[in-house]
Scaffold this motif. Sequence first.
Motif: not given
Length: 168
Positions: A21-41
């Motif tokens: 349901x997120x209305x943002x349609x480009x990666x740039x629109x996620x500036x300032x968002x929260x990013x989940x990732x499995x590991x920095x490696x």
Amino acid sequence: DYVLADCPNGYYCSVLIVRAEDFRDSLEAFRGATFAFNSRHSESGFAAPMRTLAPSLRDGRFFSAELETGTHRISIRAVANGEADLAAIDAVSWRLTKKFDPEVCKLQVLGRTEPTPGLPLITALGNDAEVLAEAVEEGIAALDASIREALGLAGFVRIPKQDYLSVG
């Protein structure tokens, strides 16, 4: 080789997932968002998306918060449950998630990272890497077709070492 769309044989990529349901349609629109990732490696969960964002990072930090989850599955759940806005998931894991995890209906793919060589075959010094590669190749070829299909595995591809050294 996992036969992934838009990837050369033996290569893979990450999908960038967001809530359906997120209305943002480009990666740039996620500036300032929260990013989940499995590991920095992780190549698929962290390095590949950071390379994708590199042009946008010239003016500093892109995300307001980062959530290191430990696994792609937990990153997927973090986005589905609203703890994070975006995650990068390797395309093989995403394909399996779409098959087996009902939470996938809460998510959509925003984009993909550039293809990168699949995980390398690594052995101890002194071992004959060629003999090991042949054994793995023969082992995969000997699997029953239904098992290869369940794993999404088409075969074994030998990728030159220099292709790994050029990533990044």
